[in-house]
Write an enzyme that holds these catalytic residues in place. Structure first.
Site, PDB file in Angstrom:
ATOM      1  N   ASP A   1       6.115  73.344  -1.843  1.00  0.00           N
ATOM      2  CA  ASP A   1       5.261  72.496  -2.659  1.00  0.00           C
ATOM      3  C   ASP A   1       6.169  71.679  -3.573  1.00  0.00           C
ATOM      4  OD1 ASP A   1       6.019  74.203  -4.749  1.00  0.00           O
ATOM      5  OD2 ASP A   1       4.003  74.904  -5.169  1.00  0.00           O
TER       6      ASP A   1
ATOM      7  N   CYS B   1       8.368  77.602  -3.407  1.00  0.00           N
ATOM      8  CA  CYS B   1       7.581  77.010  -4.481  1.00  0.00           C
ATOM      9  C   CYS B   1       8.331  77.287  -5.774  1.00  0.00           C
ATOM     10  CB  CYS B   1       6.141  77.532  -4.494  1.00  0.00           C
ATOM     11  SG  CYS B   1       5.921  79.294  -4.778  1.00  0.00           S
TER      12      CYS B   1
ATOM     13  N   THR C   1       8.103  79.802  -7.958  1.00  0.00           N
ATOM     14  CA  THR C   1       8.523  81.203  -8.052  1.00  0.00           C
ATOM     15  C   THR C   1       8.611  81.904  -6.708  1.00  0.00           C
ATOM     16  OG1 THR C   1       6.250  82.012  -8.267  1.00  0.00           O
ATOM     17  CG2 THR C   1       7.437  81.460 -10.318  1.00  0.00           C
TER      18      THR C   1
ATOM     19  N   HIS D   1      14.122  96.611   8.236  1.00  0.00           N
ATOM     20  CA  HIS D   1      13.106  97.661   8.210  1.00  0.00           C
ATOM     21  C   HIS D   1      11.678  97.169   8.451  1.00  0.00           C
ATOM     22  CE1 HIS D   1      15.718 100.610   5.650  1.00  0.00           C
ATOM     23  NE2 HIS D   1      16.262 100.300   6.814  1.00  0.00           N
TER      24      HIS D   1
ATOM     25  N   HIS E   1      10.832 102.726  11.884  1.00  0.00           N
ATOM     26  CA  HIS E   1      10.545 101.365  11.438  1.00  0.00           C
ATOM     27  C   HIS E   1       9.546 100.680  12.371  1.00  0.00           C
ATOM     28  CE1 HIS E   1      13.488 101.920   8.410  1.00  0.00           C
ATOM     29  NE2 HIS E   1      14.481 102.027   9.273  1.00  0.00           N
TER      30      HIS E   1
END
Length: 146
Positions: free
Chosen positions: A8, A65, A67, A98, A134
């Site tokens: 963004d 973005c 954060t 994992h 896993h």
């Protein structure tokens, strides 16, 4: 390997650095935007990137973005996506090893270009371990989507 990338307005500068880095490491990419600093909704770009990954048009997705939080939340709503929100190299490596994550999200306001490059390399070049425990856990994640 082909990577879908999107951001963004809060991630436009780090996306430019990402594009340069992908060129240096010879990784093909499709850029879904945004292409200006005008305010946009991150959800729309997360959806386009994740759609390309789910359809098999791209092997991985990278979302940016401010954060990384909004992008990761939106991405994880898409069936077939396991998006990891990572701001350190260890987490980026471990989520591939994992969790077999297929989308990476991070924030331009949280990390710089140098760390971003290390995180991207760890994510893109770490293989899923395929250890039984896993594989079993990833299958349980997939079952949650049903």
């Amino acid at each position: 390997m082909k990577v879908a990338i999107g951001c963004d307005h809060g991630g436009i500068n780090l996306k430019s650095a990402l594009i340069k880095h992908l060129g240096k490491i010879n990784v093909e990419y499709t850029d879904f935007g945004t292409f200006t600093s005008d305010s946009v909704d991150y959800n729309d770009y997360a959806a386009m990137v994740c759609d390309a990954v789910v359809k098999g048009e791209c092997d991985f997705g990278i979302l940016i973005c401010g954060t990384g939080i909004g992008m990761s939340i939106a991405a994880n709503k898409v069936k077939g996506i396991r998006c990891a929100h990572c701001h350190d190299v260890y987490s980026a490596k471990m989520t591939r090893l994992h969790n077999d994550a297929n989308v990476l999200a991070f924030g331009e306001r949280v990390i710089g270009a140098g760390l971003m490059q290390e995180i991207v390399d760890a994510f893109l070049f770490t293989e899923f371990s395929n250890e039984e425990r896993h594989v079993r856990r990833v299958e349980k994640i997939k079952a949650l989507e049903k």
